[in-house]
Motif scaffolding. Structure first.
Motif, mmCIF file in Angstrom:
data_model
loop_
_atom_site.group_PDB
_atom_site.id
_atom_site.type_symbol
_atom_site.label_atom_id
_atom_site.label_comp_id
_atom_site.label_asym_id
_atom_site.label_seq_id
_atom_site.Cartn_x
_atom_site.Cartn_y
_atom_site.Cartn_z
ATOM 1 N N ASN A 2 0.829 -1.188 0.000
ATOM 2 C CA ASN A 2 0.000 0.000 0.000
ATOM 3 C C ASN A 2 0.870 1.246 0.000
ATOM 4 O O ASN A 2 1.867 1.339 0.703
ATOM 5 C CB ASN A 2 -0.903 0.026 1.232
ATOM 6 C CG ASN A 2 -2.018 -0.986 1.147
ATOM 7 O OD1 ASN A 2 -2.338 -1.435 0.052
ATOM 8 N ND2 ASN A 2 -2.604 -1.340 2.272
ATOM 9 N N GLN A 15 -5.046 6.311 1.314
ATOM 10 C CA GLN A 15 -4.373 5.018 1.330
ATOM 11 C C GLN A 15 -4.633 4.309 0.005
ATOM 12 O O GLN A 15 -5.782 4.139 -0.388
ATOM 13 C CB GLN A 15 -4.907 4.163 2.478
ATOM 14 C CG GLN A 15 -4.071 2.931 2.761
ATOM 15 C CD GLN A 15 -2.836 3.231 3.572
ATOM 16 O OE1 GLN A 15 -2.730 4.296 4.150
ATOM 17 N NE2 GLN A 15 -1.910 2.304 3.616
ATOM 18 N N TYR A 16 -3.588 3.899 -0.681
ATOM 19 C CA TYR A 16 -3.743 3.175 -1.927
ATOM 20 C C TYR A 16 -3.885 1.687 -1.635
ATOM 21 O O TYR A 16 -3.031 1.085 -0.991
ATOM 22 C CB TYR A 16 -2.552 3.425 -2.850
ATOM 23 C CG TYR A 16 -2.489 4.821 -3.392
ATOM 24 C CD1 TYR A 16 -3.606 5.407 -3.975
ATOM 25 C CD2 TYR A 16 -1.325 5.558 -3.326
ATOM 26 C CE1 TYR A 16 -3.556 6.689 -4.480
ATOM 27 C CE2 TYR A 16 -1.257 6.850 -3.832
ATOM 28 C CZ TYR A 16 -2.387 7.410 -4.411
ATOM 29 O OH TYR A 16 -2.339 8.682 -4.903
ATOM 30 N N GLU A 17 -4.948 1.093 -2.149
ATOM 31 C CA GLU A 17 -5.264 -0.297 -1.877
ATOM 32 C C GLU A 17 -4.532 -1.213 -2.845
ATOM 33 O O GLU A 17 -4.419 -0.931 -4.034
ATOM 34 C CB GLU A 17 -6.775 -0.499 -2.031
ATOM 35 C CG GLU A 17 -7.245 -1.897 -1.728
ATOM 36 C CD GLU A 17 -8.733 -2.046 -1.928
ATOM 37 O OE1 GLU A 17 -9.245 -3.164 -1.736
ATOM 38 O OE2 GLU A 17 -9.393 -1.046 -2.283
ATOM 39 N N THR A 18 -4.039 -2.333 -2.318
ATOM 40 C CA THR A 18 -3.435 -3.350 -3.160
ATOM 41 C C THR A 18 -4.531 -4.228 -3.736
ATOM 42 O O THR A 18 -5.237 -4.910 -3.003
ATOM 43 C CB THR A 18 -2.449 -4.214 -2.355
ATOM 44 O OG1 THR A 18 -1.406 -3.385 -1.845
ATOM 45 C CG2 THR A 18 -1.847 -5.306 -3.226
ATOM 46 N N LEU A 19 -4.692 -4.192 -5.067
ATOM 47 C CA LEU A 19 -5.767 -4.931 -5.714
ATOM 48 C C LEU A 19 -5.325 -6.310 -6.183
ATOM 49 O O LEU A 19 -6.144 -7.212 -6.302
ATOM 50 C CB LEU A 19 -6.316 -4.132 -6.891
ATOM 51 C CG LEU A 19 -6.993 -2.808 -6.529
ATOM 52 C CD1 LEU A 19 -7.499 -2.111 -7.779
ATOM 53 C CD2 LEU A 19 -8.139 -3.037 -5.557
ATOM 54 N N GLU A 21 -2.402 -9.288 -5.432
ATOM 55 C CA GLU A 21 -1.292 -9.799 -4.621
ATOM 56 C C GLU A 21 -0.456 -10.738 -5.476
ATOM 57 O O GLU A 21 -0.977 -11.710 -6.039
ATOM 58 C CB GLU A 21 -1.822 -10.542 -3.399
ATOM 59 C CG GLU A 21 -2.578 -9.676 -2.409
ATOM 60 C CD GLU A 21 -1.662 -8.815 -1.549
ATOM 61 O OE1 GLU A 21 -0.418 -9.010 -1.642
ATOM 62 O OE2 GLU A 21 -2.179 -7.974 -0.799
ATOM 63 N N MET A 264 -3.361 0.941 -11.162
ATOM 64 C CA MET A 264 -3.602 0.110 -9.979
ATOM 65 C C MET A 264 -2.636 -1.064 -9.854
ATOM 66 O O MET A 264 -2.677 -1.805 -8.876
ATOM 67 C CB MET A 264 -5.071 -0.355 -9.931
ATOM 68 C CG MET A 264 -5.555 -1.105 -11.158
ATOM 69 S SD MET A 264 -5.216 -2.876 -11.061
ATOM 70 C CE MET A 264 -5.727 -3.451 -12.665
ATOM 71 N N ALA A 315 -13.535 -6.329 -5.452
ATOM 72 C CA ALA A 315 -12.591 -5.296 -5.024
ATOM 73 C C ALA A 315 -12.238 -4.357 -6.171
ATOM 74 O O ALA A 315 -12.089 -3.141 -5.970
ATOM 75 C CB ALA A 315 -11.325 -5.949 -4.456
ATOM 76 N N SER A 318 -15.179 -1.980 -6.592
ATOM 77 C CA SER A 318 -15.217 -1.012 -5.486
ATOM 78 C C SER A 318 -14.136 0.048 -5.649
ATOM 79 O O SER A 318 -14.370 1.243 -5.416
ATOM 80 C CB SER A 318 -15.047 -1.729 -4.142
ATOM 81 O OG SER A 318 -16.129 -2.607 -3.897
ATOM 82 N N TRP A 319 -12.951 -0.397 -6.046
ATOM 83 C CA TRP A 319 -11.852 0.557 -6.277
ATOM 84 C C TRP A 319 -12.217 1.524 -7.396
ATOM 85 O O TRP A 319 -11.947 2.728 -7.304
ATOM 86 C CB TRP A 319 -10.579 -0.198 -6.635
ATOM 87 C CG TRP A 319 -9.396 0.678 -6.891
ATOM 88 C CD1 TRP A 319 -8.472 1.104 -5.972
ATOM 89 C CD2 TRP A 319 -9.005 1.246 -8.147
ATOM 90 N NE1 TRP A 319 -7.526 1.899 -6.587
ATOM 91 C CE2 TRP A 319 -7.828 2.004 -7.921
ATOM 92 C CE3 TRP A 319 -9.514 1.175 -9.436
ATOM 93 C CZ2 TRP A 319 -7.167 2.682 -8.927
ATOM 94 C CZ3 TRP A 319 -8.861 1.868 -10.454
ATOM 95 C CH2 TRP A 319 -7.709 2.609 -10.200
ATOM 96 N N ASN A 323 -12.201 5.509 -7.185
ATOM 97 C CA ASN A 323 -11.039 6.130 -7.822
ATOM 98 C C ASN A 323 -11.256 6.451 -9.295
ATOM 99 O O ASN A 323 -10.282 6.659 -10.024
ATOM 100 C CB ASN A 323 -9.815 5.219 -7.687
ATOM 101 C CG ASN A 323 -9.389 5.009 -6.255
ATOM 102 O OD1 ASN A 323 -8.651 5.803 -5.689
ATOM 103 N ND2 ASN A 323 -9.880 3.928 -5.644
#
Length: 335
Positions: A2, A15-19, A21, A264, A315, A318-319, A323
């Motif tokens: 993140n 906070q930047y979300e990790t989409l 992994e 992203m 996810a 939602s992102w 964004n």
């Protein structure tokens, strides 16, 4: 990882979300795994087979610099890959001279109406890259349909169902307007027209300015077609390939509903930053797990290996809501 962004004029922290992994065993396939001599393997199309196993149709570059396609199969889509002992689909220069300099970057779509897989790939001709189509039901024999989009064109995939009675192909021609994503329609998979602009590369300093293209085939969700696309940022030393998101209408896929403002997913690991072409993450395929949400994203890393990342459709949507912005009519042409 993140990231954290501080506003210049407020104390607000974003906070930047990790989409996605990264798989801990990356890269999952390299040239060293191949049963015959090659230079590198990357940019694989992907699909689930009827038995639940995963097939990757990999772009393999030989030591001349020319590419062909080779299949790798795995029961869990992660390891223990069974690779065809010889090339799965080679250029057929005698019957398809547009393949003289190789075939590249396949995207796989299963088409229920045909009960076949459609493979859209780049055929590299003397005139440059074009889009070709082939059909298969077993990834051992293929029915080539030949060039469907003439050079300079690439980054193509077929939608899995007809739109308004017509087949739809997403692709990225190079035109006087620039390198943007288009969609075209056909009654028979061979004759294409009704070309429409889907998504424009932005201008200026944006991460996806000047040159974009679809990455894997779009995912059909309850809200529309979800597209992962790549943007190319040119730097003084090279270019950086990063990934963004956009959502399109289910029945009018040329209509962009929401487009993410920031990238992203980007090159971070050494295997993505160092290779034959540095700073590249380039997915051509994915699979969705039985839960209908979990994504296995297969991507080429630095044009030198194949890597895997795990994500969630929910996810991603939602992102995008948090964004992105709506794109309608003339508004998008000024962004």
């Amino acid at each position: 990882m993140n990231g954290v962004k501080y506003s210049m004029n407020t104390t607000t922290m974003v906070q930047y979300e990790t989409l996605f992994e990264r798989h801990t065993g990356n890269p999952i396939l390299t040239g060293k795994d191949w049963p015959y001599s090659i230079n590198s393997v990357f940019n694989a199309g992907a699909t689930l087979l009827p038995d639940g196993s995963t097939l990757l149709l990999c772009r393999v570059e030989d030591r001349r610099g020319l590419s062909h396609l080779c299949a790798a199969r795995s029961l869990n889509g992660v390891d223990d890959w069974q690779i065809d002992r010889e090339p799965t689909l080679l250029p057929d220069v005698e019957r398809y001279p547009e393949e003289i300099w190789g075939i590249e970057d396949p995207r796989i779509t299963y088409v229920p109406e045909l009960k076949k897989y459609a493979v859209a790939y780049t055929s590299y001709s003397r005139g440059g890259p074009g889009v070709s189509l082939a059909l298969t039901n077993d990834f051992r024999s293929f029915e080539r349909l030949g060039v469907v989009m003439s050079p300079d064109d690439k980054d193509a995939a077929l939608l899995p169902r007809r739109i308004g009675g017509f087949w739809a192909l997403i692709h990225r021609p190079m035109t006087p307007l620039g390198a943007h994503v288009w969609i075209s329609y056909s009654p028979d998979l061979r004759h294409w027209g009704n070309h429409k602009l889907m998504l424009e590369a932005r201008r200026g300093a944006w991460w996806d300015a000047n040159k974009i293209g679809m990455s894997p085939p779009p995912m059909e969700t309850s809200r529309g077609w979800l597209m992962i696309y790549h943007g190319v940022r040119r730097t003084p030393s090279s270019s950086i390939y990063r990934l963004g998101l956009a959502l399109f209408d289910s029945e009018e896929p040329e209509k962009c509903l929401v487009r993410g403002d920031s990238w992203m997913f980007a090159p971070e690991e050494d295997y993505e930053r160092l290779g034959d072409v540095q700073d590249v993450v380039f997915p051509c395929g994915y699979t969705v797990a039985s839960d209908g949400d979990t994504i296995n994203l297969y991507y080429g890393a630095a044009d030198s290996s194949i890597a895997l990342a795990h994500g969630s459709i929910r996810a991603l949507l939602s992102w995008l809501d948090a964004n992105g912005h709506s794109e309608h009519g003339n508004d998008r042409r000024h962004r």
